[in-house]
Design a protein around this motif. Structure first.
Motif, PDB file in Angstrom:
ATOM      1  N   ARG A   1      -2.286  12.805  -1.800  1.00  0.00           N
ATOM      2  CA  ARG A   1      -2.119  11.539  -1.542  1.00  0.00           C
ATOM      3  C   ARG A   1      -3.765  11.313  -0.469  1.00  0.00           C
ATOM      4  O   ARG A   1      -4.339  13.087  -0.391  1.00  0.00           O
TER       5      ARG A   1
ATOM      6  N   VAL B   1       0.804   4.173  -3.341  1.00  0.00           N
ATOM      7  CA  VAL B   1       0.717   6.016  -2.444  1.00  0.00           C
ATOM      8  C   VAL B   1       1.858   6.099  -2.854  1.00  0.00           C
ATOM      9  O   VAL B   1       1.942   7.662  -2.844  1.00  0.00           O
TER      10      VAL B   1
ATOM     11  N   TYR C   1       0.758  -1.394   0.595  1.00  0.00           N
ATOM     12  CA  TYR C   1      -0.385   0.118   0.037  1.00  0.00           C
ATOM     13  C   TYR C   1       0.913   1.136   0.003  1.00  0.00           C
ATOM     14  O   TYR C   1       0.490   2.040  -0.602  1.00  0.00           O
TER      15      TYR C   1
ATOM     16  N   LEU D   1      -3.020   0.877  -8.483  1.00  0.00           N
ATOM     17  CA  LEU D   1      -3.118   2.062  -8.069  1.00  0.00           C
ATOM     18  C   LEU D   1      -4.871   2.443  -7.849  1.00  0.00           C
ATOM     19  O   LEU D   1      -5.494   3.016  -8.729  1.00  0.00           O
TER      20      LEU D   1
ATOM     21  N   HIS E   1      -5.898   5.016  -2.769  1.00  0.00           N
ATOM     22  CA  HIS E   1      -4.205   4.773  -2.539  1.00  0.00           C
ATOM     23  C   HIS E   1      -4.181   6.894  -2.836  1.00  0.00           C
ATOM     24  O   HIS E   1      -3.053   7.174  -2.472  1.00  0.00           O
TER      25      HIS E   1
END
Length: 777
Positions: free
Chosen positions: A140, A67, A63, A114, A162
């Motif tokens: 983000r 990100v 993850y 993503l 993400h």
């Protein structure tokens, strides 16, 4: 096996306590050394915990790597991918989920997709599965961090999103595989939704039917959600674990009928089982394999396999194994409310069963007695569910519907055994449009009594203050003890518990009284994005300075201020001060007035029911002195230069070592210069930076005589304006002030006790976690 399952689950859940993600080399080294030590020490459970932690490490690393492909600061970038949200073109929506195959010039690996949530201000026709090239402003998933209230960062993490952004432009790409008609790229789930939307045209409850059939809830309005919340029916109007179980029952019944009328072939012996699983799988697919449906599908599969293999497992063992498998498949799923609500509800039902709340199958009974027993069972189950789910609902939603038990007593069996089978039959017969349309009409008709009952429960949502949480847990524990340990048999136990409670109250009562008389007060700058909301607290009393912003669906008052107050045991304001009338400072006024009911109100413009916030006004509240320094006169509508500037000091509490806090609103440079001439000796220890750190304020002349220890600024990290100004921030740092921004620190709590100032930053010191640092890099 139970030890291994429990250990792996605990290891994955330990991710909630990680302040950071360790590097692989250190993690593997610790894993190997720890594994050997634990094996030699015969601590087998801890070995499985370590293995679970390794699974959590892999999930968190994947993850975090995804990100980090998104820029730190919001910037324009080109992305390519496909639409992953179901979309109903009849419902205007500007928000959708998008799965990327490339970002900028970088191709993304298929094993670590993503996913981002995008907003396109203009309405564009798109479908799930279509490929698009989009020019987006991407960032983000940064969100507000407060003591309580909705946690957007946790939500994005739990839903494997993400990033988020805004679409500037885009174009649809041709499908990579053209083996059919023009719309071959659209997913089968989207095509089914489109056919159902056409068949349900004109039905009054179409939005609810789409939620029951596809887990598609975009059609539900804010009014619908409020109705479902107040009535406790939110779990029914979506594809939940309960509905997957119903699909299994429907498939089992159909298989039994086919087997009963068919020839006695061995291949038909297990037809009910396989059809039940097939129905469950299909319904979970329609729901997009959400977490609750994953749990239900896993448990249904395990139960069916155990039946097929003629193996008996207790219910808790099946539940524990399902939890472990769900966590392995999605190590970050434990950050989602859906997983905990789903597993908690099943655990409560299992607890009710083992405690004796089950159907009476012994002996022959009349028709009337049989139905009476079923009704009694349903009532008992609803009461147990409502009482034992209270803590879970409070932790996630901050309240509970007091009418839920009564409403669900009728709605659960009605929707489960009438509406849902009709919806399933309508979907299964889509190849016969006339029959399917008739079934959709019946399903729509069946919802009218349920929604009418829900309307009668409107307003029954009870927000539970944190003050009552210990009592809530106490009553729940007492009820469980009374159920399993009758008072008549365990008199000594209950007498001892009562003695402990009485002694506890007698011991801590004076201490609590002494704490109330201690000179201690707090100033809390809430994280509200671009805007301002400050709570001044002393003992159990609170004053609010500014209300933050509002938007079409809500306000800062309902999403941040009220939850924070309830979490600290307070549901009413002693007073309210509005610095000026701009929306980012006074947008939540109506919600504050109606929900928090302030005792007194002040503003720097003329408002009905408000006292003036005008230079020269002074008052004392909870032994704190409030002194208004600006503006010199009232106006019809207060703008930035007319902001109400207030100095708060504790001279009455700490005459030998007083501390002052200066609230400045959005005053500009001219107001600062005039105020500097009027108050040449002004020098607060804690200063709220004017106008969110804008270049139009915080002039060198204004700060010339000040040496604040702390400079607090309320600002959004991704503000459309360049706030705070770099030069303004440096100006305060040059004065020796500690710079504290909600954009970097979340909520900032300033505790003042006899001259001592303690700072608490919620992002770093209260809600610190590995993903907070990731989003705030």
């Amino acid at each position: 096996m139970n030890q291994a399952v429990a250990g792996i689950a605990l290891g994955i859940l330990s991710l909630h306590f990680w302040p950071l993600i360790p590097d692989y080399i250190w993690f593997i080294t610790a894993l190997m050394i720890g594994g050997v030590v634990l094996y030699l020490s015969r601590l087998r459970l801890l070995i499985w915990v370590v293995i679970g932690a390794f699974v959590a490490k892999i999930g968190a690393t994947f993850y975090a790597d995804a990100v980090r492909l998104i820029p730190n600061e919001r910037e324009n970038i080109t992305i390519v991918g496909e639409v992953s949200s179901l979309i109903n073109q009849n419902i205007p929506t500007s928000r959708f989920d998008f799965t990327l195959s490339s970002i900028g010039q970088h191709e993304l690996p298929a094993y670590n997709p993503l996913r981002v949530r995008l907003e396109w201000p203009r309405t564009v026709e798109m479908k799930q599965g279509e490929r698009w090239e989009l020019e987006v402003r991407l960032r983000r998933p940064y969100g507000r961090v407060n003591h309580a209230g909705f946690d957007a960062e946790r939500y994005f993490l739990g839903n494997q999103l993400h990033g988020k952004g805004t679409v500037l432009s885009g174009r649809k790409l041709p499908s990579s595989i053209r083996s059919g008609p023009e719309l071959s790229e659209i997913t089968s789930r989207q095509r089914l939704l489109d056919r159902v939307v056409a068949l349900t045209e004109g039905l009054a409850n179409r939005s609810y039917l789409l939620a029951l059939g596809f887990g598609f809830r975009d059609g539900l309005s804010d009014k619908d959600w409020l109705l479902l919340r107040d009535s406790g029916l939110s779990h029914l109007m979506a594809i939940s674990g309960l509905h997957i179980g119903l699909a299994v029952v429907c498939g089992w019944w159909l298989g039994s009928q086919i087997r009963g009328i068919g020839p006695e072939w061995d291949c038909l012996l297990w037809l009910p089982l396989w059809l039940g699983l097939l129905f469950a799988l299909g319904y979970a697919w329609l729901a997009g394999f959400s977490l609750p449906t994953q749990r239900a599908l896993l448990m249904s599969t395990m139960v069916m396999v155990l039946i097929r293999c003629r193996v008996h497992w207790p219910g808790w063992q099946i539940l524990l194994l399902a939890l472990m498998v769900c966590l392995i498949l999605n190590p970050l799923g434990s950050y989602s409310a859906g997983l905990w609500l789903s597993f908690s509800a099943v655990f409560v039902l299992y607890f009710a069963s083992v405690s004796g709340i089950r159907a009476d199958t012994g002996g022959e009974a009349t028709w009337l007695r049989s139905w009476r027993n079923k009704l009694k069972l349903l009532v008992m189950v609803q009461l147990v569910l409502m009482s034992m789910m209270l803590p879970v609902q409070w932790l996630w939603f901050g309240g509970v519907s007091v009418a839920a038990a009564v409403v669900n007593l009728f709605a659960v069996p009605w929707v489960s055994f009438l509406t849902v089978p009709l919806v399933l039959a309508a979907i299964a017969t889509l190849w016969l449009p006339s029959l399917s349309a008739w079934l959709w009409w019946l399903a729509d008709l069946s919802l009218f009594p349920v929604l009418r009952l829900a309307e009668l429960a409107s307003g029954s949502w009870w927000r539970i203050s944190a003050y009552w949480l210990p009592f809530l847990f106490g009553v729940l524990v007492l009820a469980i003890l009374l159920w399993f340990l009758p008072v008549r048999t365990f008199k000594a136990l209950y007498a001892g518990a009562a003695l402990v409670i009485v002694s506890w109250h007698g011991t801590f009562g004076p201490l609590a009284h002494d704490a109330e008389s201690t000179p201690d007060w707090q100033v809390e700058m809430l994280d509200v994005g671009h805007g301002l909301a400050v709570l001044i607290r002393r003992d159990d009393s609170t004053v609010l300075y500014d209300t933050g912003n509002r938007w079409e669906q809500g306000s800062i008052a309902t999403s941040v201020i009220e939850p924070v107050m309830l979490a600290t045991g307070n549901n009413r304001l002693d007073g309210l001060i509005l610095s000026h009338a701009d929306s980012d400072h006074a947008g939540g006024l109506e919600d504050v007035l109606t929900r928090l009911k302030p005792g007194w109100k002040r503003s720097s413009d003329r408002r009905a029911g408000f006292m003036p916030c005008l230079r020269g006004e002074q008052w004392q509240w909870q032994q704190l002195d409030f002194r208004v320094l600006w503006p010199p006169r009232l106006v019809e509508r207060a703008a930035n230069p007319h902001s109400c500037v207030i100095e708060i000091s504790d001279r009455a509490l700490s005459p030998d070592n007083p501390t002052s806090v200066l609230l400045t609103g959005d005053i500009d440079a001219i107001s600062e210069l005039l105020l500097a001439n009027l108050e040449p000796d002004l020098n607060p220890e804690v200063l709220f930076v004017p106008h969110h750190g804008s270049n139009s304020s915080s002039t060198a002349t204004w700060l010339a005589t000040m040496t604040p220890a702390y400079a607090l600024v309320s600002v959004a990290r991704y503000s459309p304006w360049p706030l705070p100004s770099v030069s303004v921030r440096q100006r305060y740092l040059d004065k020796g002030a500690v710079w504290l921004s909600t954009a970097r620190s979340g909520q900032v709590s300033v505790s003042i006790n006899n001259g001592d100032i303690n700072i608490l930053r919620y992002r770093q010191e209260v809600r610190n976690s590995w993903f907070r640092a990731l989003f705030n890099e």
